[in-house]
Design an enzyme around this catalytic site. Structure first.
Site, mmCIF file in Angstrom:
data_model
loop_
_atom_site.group_PDB
_atom_site.id
_atom_site.type_symbol
_atom_site.label_atom_id
_atom_site.label_comp_id
_atom_site.label_asym_id
_atom_site.label_seq_id
_atom_site.Cartn_x
_atom_site.Cartn_y
_atom_site.Cartn_z
ATOM 1 N N GLU A 175 0.807 -1.214 0.000
ATOM 2 C CA GLU A 175 0.000 0.000 0.000
ATOM 3 C C GLU A 175 0.848 1.276 0.000
ATOM 4 O OE1 GLU A 175 -3.711 0.045 0.270
ATOM 5 O OE2 GLU A 175 -3.356 -1.977 -0.486
ATOM 6 N N HIS A 251 -4.668 1.801 7.205
ATOM 7 C CA HIS A 251 -3.246 2.049 6.961
ATOM 8 C C HIS A 251 -2.605 2.568 8.246
ATOM 9 C CE1 HIS A 251 -4.332 2.807 2.482
ATOM 10 N NE2 HIS A 251 -3.835 1.590 2.616
ATOM 11 N N CYS A 372 -2.815 11.438 3.625
ATOM 12 C CA CYS A 372 -3.147 10.590 2.468
ATOM 13 C C CYS A 372 -2.864 11.305 1.157
ATOM 14 C CB CYS A 372 -4.628 10.199 2.512
ATOM 15 S SG CYS A 372 -5.038 8.906 3.702
#
Length: 447
Positions: A175, A251, A372
């Protein structure tokens, strides 16, 4: 010591920004499923953040959005005919897959790649590995354009190495930088790279979440470290707490963020808090740095409040005077527990002395906060000169991009609009114009 700066490459929100609720495990994304979005407002909110931080003296750049809808993906799974035929057939037979093809999730560039600066790599180059994001259909095809965009910006092979994504198999679920951070005394000196994983593919006895999927594997993190030529003495692999994954911490950057020698984290972030801190401390000793852990207790901020506010999905930035600023979304002020914590944070004798607040509500509603939206790239002066300059945020570029958004973006996008062939044409026209603005001809043309 070599001088280097951290550049934040913020994802430019694409014109197909919509709320499809595609990311199982991301509470905010699921909470707003099928509501109408405002792509124009989303893009302008992101640009305002970039402009403000650039004006404050932080090195700021733009990562271009990806072209949507993803017609190659739709055609690969059996939808044929003209573009309009493909959209109509997908809308009728598989509207969720159509939404995947229109996803604007590449705006969250923390998932685009993992980055290691030249000070850490064996060959003295900046290394990037595009993330395969294979846990979710709407993101599993991003890596091709991510690698292409990175190579367009960082094309000088003397200074940069852009690796393709790891094999797209569950064993190597990757990721990107959302599960990676770097700690040390400076960006130009050797530092410690921390990889956080949610599960171990080849150890069925290893702890794993039960409700939501763990997207990052230990095997993927180890592979990226090998590709980047990292020193094992300065590389730490830590297990994420499976219980917080099941609470919506999909995450690690939803529960922890690091900068310099500071690790700002929630007490429940890691499966073994003491062991993780000890490993980081020992690794930092090899570069003559001392870890400064900034721990947030559950009694002060429960995990649910951290997830709702994205307290830890904030940017931790070093200011010119050496102190740190925390870049937070408005939602942090709207959560009582988080607001109380922040009121005491800057008044304490700690490393963070300023809060910089932004309205990023369009991104937040879709499950992504300030951290993000950006990919951190530490560059020396020589490396910065070698990269493509057209993506660096300036007042001139800001004005051109605002005008571009005003011309090409809709201010309302509902799920039913994804079947409209005109939306696809608008997205294509916007991409063509953006290539010219950023000076990246052919960015969206694949051979």
């Amino acid at each position: 010591m070599t001088i280097a700066r951290e550049f934040n490459f913020d994802g430019l929100v694409g014109p197909s920004h919509n709320y499809a609720g595609l990311s199982f495990g991301n509470v905010a994304s699921f909470s707003n499923v099928k509501s109408a979005s405002n792509p124009k407002q989303a893009a302008l909110q992101g640009l305002a953040k970039m402009r403000t931080l650039a004006a404050r003296g932080f090195a700021q750049a733009v990562m271009p959005p990806q072209l949507r809808p993803d017609f190659p993906m739709l055609r690969a799974i059996g939808f044929g005919g003209s573009d309009a035929d493909v959209l109509a057939a997908a809308c009728k037979a598989a509207p969720v897959i159509l939404a995947c093809a229109y996803s604007a999730a590449p705006m969250w560039t923390a998932n685009a790649a993992t980055v290691s600066p030249s000070a850490d790599s064996a060959d003295g180059r900046v290394h990037f590995t595009a993330a395969n994001l294979n846990n979710k259909l709407h993101r599993a095809h991003e890596h091709r354009q991510s690698a292409r965009s990175l190579r367009a910006i960082f094309g000088d092979a003397a200074h940069f190495s852009v690796h393709d994504a790891l094999p797209s198999t569950p064993a190597f679920g990757d990721e990107g930088a959302a599960n990676h951070t770097r700690l040390g005394n400076s960006h130009g000196a050797a530092g410690v790279e921390l990889f956080v994983y949610g599960r171990v593919e080849f150890d069925p006895a290893a702890p794993a979440p039960r409700r939501y999927p763990a997207r990052q594997t230990l095997e993927a993190s180890q592979a990226v470290a090998r590709l980047h030529g990292l020193d094992a003495r300065r590389t730490v692999f830590a297990a994420q707490n499976p219980d917080v994954i099941d609470q919506g911490v999909f995450h690690n950057d939803v529960i922890a963020v690091g900068n310099g020698n500071v690790l700002f984290y929630h007490e429940q972030a890691f499966a073994d808090e003491a062991g993780t801190l000890a490993a980081l401390g020992a690794a930092l000793e090899t570069v003559e740095a001392a870890l400064v852990p900034l721990r947030v207790a559950s009694a002060d901020v429960p995990v649910a409040d951290a997830v709702a506010s994205y307290l830890f999905n904030s940017q931790l930035l070093t200011k010119p005077d050496g102190a740190m600023a925390l870049v937070i979304p408005h939602e942090c002020r709207e959560n009582a527990a988080v607001a109380r914590y922040l009121d005491g944070l800057t008044g304490a004798a700690g490393p963070i002395d300023e809060l910089i607040e932004f309205d990023l509500r369009q991104s937040m509603r879709n499950g992504g906060g300030p951290a993000c939206l950006r990919l951190r790239v530490a560059l020396t002066d020589t490396e910065a000169r070698a990269m493509h300059k057209g993506v660096l945020m300036t007042e001139e570029l800001y004005a051109r991009l605002v005008d571009w958004v005003e011309r090409f973006y809709r201010d309302r996008l509902a799920p039913a609009d994804l079947a409209d062939p005109q939306l696809a044409r608008e997205c294509a026209a916007a991409a063509e114009a953006l290539e010219r603005i950023l000076g990246l001809p052919g960015l969206y043309r694949f051979d």
